[in-house]
Scaffold this motif. Structure first.
Motif, PDB file in Angstrom:
ATOM      1  N   SER A   1     -13.892  -6.523   2.987  1.00 43.95           N
ATOM      2  CA  SER A   1     -12.969  -5.378   2.962  1.00 43.95           C
ATOM      3  C   SER A   1     -13.502  -4.258   2.074  1.00 43.95           C
ATOM      4  CB  SER A   1     -11.598  -5.855   2.458  1.00 43.95           C
ATOM      5  OG  SER A   1     -10.704  -4.774   2.322  1.00 43.95           O
TER       6      SER A   1
ATOM      7  N   ALA B   1      -7.428   2.276   3.737  1.00 46.45           N
ATOM      8  CA  ALA B   1      -8.296   3.255   3.078  1.00 46.45           C
ATOM      9  C   ALA B   1      -8.020   4.653   3.627  1.00 46.45           C
ATOM     10  CB  ALA B   1      -9.760   2.878   3.288  1.00 46.45           C
ATOM     11  N   ASN B   2      -7.813   4.755   4.931  1.00 40.90           N
ATOM     12  CA  ASN B   2      -7.544   6.063   5.537  1.00 40.90           C
ATOM     13  C   ASN B   2      -6.192   6.615   5.094  1.00 40.90           C
ATOM     14  OD1 ASN B   2      -8.329   8.140   7.630  1.00 40.90           O
ATOM     15  ND2 ASN B   2      -6.355   7.490   8.453  1.00 40.90           N
TER      16      ASN B   2
ATOM     17  N   ILE C   1      -9.207   4.571  -3.096  1.00 39.95           N
ATOM     18  CA  ILE C   1      -9.363   4.386  -1.643  1.00 39.95           C
ATOM     19  C   ILE C   1      -9.766   2.951  -1.328  1.00 39.95           C
ATOM     20  CG2 ILE C   1     -10.709   5.084   0.376  1.00 39.95           C
ATOM     21  CD1 ILE C   1     -10.952   7.865  -1.000  1.00 39.95           C
ATOM     22  N   ILE C   2     -10.730   2.431  -2.086  1.00 38.17           N
ATOM     23  CA  ILE C   2     -11.170   1.048  -1.882  1.00 38.17           C
ATOM     24  C   ILE C   2     -10.030   0.080  -2.171  1.00 38.17           C
ATOM     25  CG2 ILE C   2     -12.714  -0.761  -2.751  1.00 38.17           C
ATOM     26  CD1 ILE C   2     -14.770   1.483  -3.279  1.00 38.17           C
TER      27      ILE C   2
ATOM     28  N   GLY D   1      -7.553   0.020   0.708  1.00 35.30           N
ATOM     29  CA  GLY D   1      -8.089  -0.748   1.829  1.00 35.30           C
ATOM     30  C   GLY D   1      -8.008  -2.237   1.558  1.00 35.30           C
TER      31      GLY D   1
ATOM     32  N   THR E   1     -16.455  -4.308   8.211  1.00 35.16           N
ATOM     33  CA  THR E   1     -15.613  -5.363   7.644  1.00 35.16           C
ATOM     34  C   THR E   1     -15.575  -6.578   8.556  1.00 35.16           C
ATOM     35  OG1 THR E   1     -14.201  -3.679   6.609  1.00 35.16           O
ATOM     36  CG2 THR E   1     -13.315  -5.908   6.764  1.00 35.16           C
TER      37      THR E   1
ATOM     38  N   THR F   1      -7.948  -2.886   6.680  1.00 36.70           N
ATOM     39  CA  THR F   1      -8.773  -2.248   5.651  1.00 36.70           C
ATOM     40  C   THR F   1      -8.992  -0.781   5.996  1.00 36.70           C
ATOM     41  OG1 THR F   1      -9.921  -4.301   5.056  1.00 36.70           O
ATOM     42  CG2 THR F   1     -11.040  -2.236   4.543  1.00 36.70           C
ATOM     43  N   ALA F   2      -9.354  -0.515   7.251  1.00 37.98           N
ATOM     44  CA  ALA F   2      -9.601   0.866   7.680  1.00 37.98           C
ATOM     45  C   ALA F   2      -8.332   1.711   7.579  1.00 37.98           C
ATOM     46  CB  ALA F   2     -10.136   0.874   9.114  1.00 37.98           C
TER      47      ALA F   2
ATOM     48  N   CYS G   1     -15.681   1.549   9.406  1.00 36.95           N
ATOM     49  CA  CYS G   1     -15.076   0.654   8.425  1.00 36.95           C
ATOM     50  C   CYS G   1     -14.640  -0.654   9.081  1.00 36.95           C
ATOM     51  CB  CYS G   1     -13.875   1.343   7.776  1.00 36.95           C
ATOM     52  SG  CYS G   1     -12.946   0.322   6.625  1.00 36.95           S
TER      53      CYS G   1
ATOM     54  N   SER H   1     -14.522  -0.325   3.199  1.00 36.00           N
ATOM     55  CA  SER H   1     -13.942   0.864   2.574  1.00 36.00           C
ATOM     56  C   SER H   1     -15.024   1.782   2.011  1.00 36.00           C
ATOM     57  CB  SER H   1     -12.968   0.455   1.463  1.00 36.00           C
ATOM     58  OG  SER H   1     -11.854  -0.226   1.987  1.00 36.00           O
TER      59      SER H   1
ATOM     60  N   ARG I   1       0.827  -1.220   0.000  1.00 37.48           N
ATOM     61  CA  ARG I   1       0.000   0.000   0.000  1.00 37.48           C
ATOM     62  C   ARG I   1       0.851   1.256   0.000  1.00 37.48           C
ATOM     63  NH1 ARG I   1      -1.648   0.355   5.397  1.00 37.48           N
ATOM     64  NH2 ARG I   1       0.294   1.519   5.602  1.00 37.48           N
TER      65      ARG I   1
END
Length: 212
Positions: free
Chosen positions: A155, A106-107, A120-121, A124, A182, A102-103, A178, A159, A48
């Motif tokens: 997931s 995405a954040n 963003i998705i 995550g 999830t 995942t949170a 989120c 997101s 990521r």
């Protein structure tokens, strides 16, 4: 944010243990077990960060995540027989890890001022499942996320919830939302054995035969 950080460590430990358990079952040596455990716990975050331009990646720049993963893998080697008895507990913590990563993933995209929903998705999803996919590839398994289980979809749903809620509530609330969505979808899928339909090759072959 302290609770999120605690959950990150819990998720890191859970992923490291799950990777190490599978590596031991595949009869890897000690180095292999540790490497697979570290990959499962850390690789998603590394991928990521590289994709969004965060250099060096957090999991490599801050050694506490590496050390926690290493200790979890070593503990799995030492207490393998005892840990095998807690398979359902590992699934529970694995679901926490999926929700947290995942949170956080995405954040991370949002914190770099990326606003495209697809990106963003994707961040995550990559953070949540990336380590598990590499683990399964290393061990010559079809990745779990591709084997009809409701895993990646959980997931993605988390997101999406973060994206829609981020304009209306404080960022920390979006993170928790989120995580909860999830985690809940993943646990319900495990409890009720929800699966994604697979392609029935036989019926397609039969249909082709009839048409010819």
């Amino acid at each position: 944010m302290l609770l999120i950080e605690l959950f990150v460590f819990i998720g890191t430990v859970a992923f490291a243990i799950s990777g190490s358990l599978l590596a031991i079952q595949k009869r890897l040596d000690i180095f292999g077990v540790i490497l697979v455990g570290l990959t499962t716990a850390l690789a998603g975050g590394v991928i990521r960060d590289l994709m969004i331009g965060k250099i060096p990646p957090t999991n490599l720049a801050e050694p506490q995540y590496f050390l926690v993963s290493l200790l979890a893998s070593l503990a799995t080697i030492l207490f393998y027989e005892q840990m095998r008895k807690f398979k359902h507990s590992i699934s529970f913590f694995d679901a926490i890890g999926l929700g947290v990563f995942t949170a956080v993933g995405a954040n991370a995209a949002l914190s770099f001022d990326y606003s495209q929903p697809f990106l963003i998705i994707a961040m995550g999803l990559v953070t949540g499942i990336g380590g598990g996919v590499l683990r399964d590839v290393f061990l010559q398994e079809i990745p779990q996320v591709f084997r009809k289980e409701v895993y990646g979809i959980a997931s993605i749903a988390g997101s999406i919830a973060l994206i829609f809620s981020s304009d209306f509530v404080p960022p920390v609330i979006s993170l928790y939302l989120c995580l909860i969505i999830t985690f809940t979808i993943r646990m319900l899928a495990l409890k009720w054995k929800w699966n994604i339909p697979v392609v029935d090759r036989k019926s397609k072959i039969n249909r082709r035969t009839l048409n010819s």
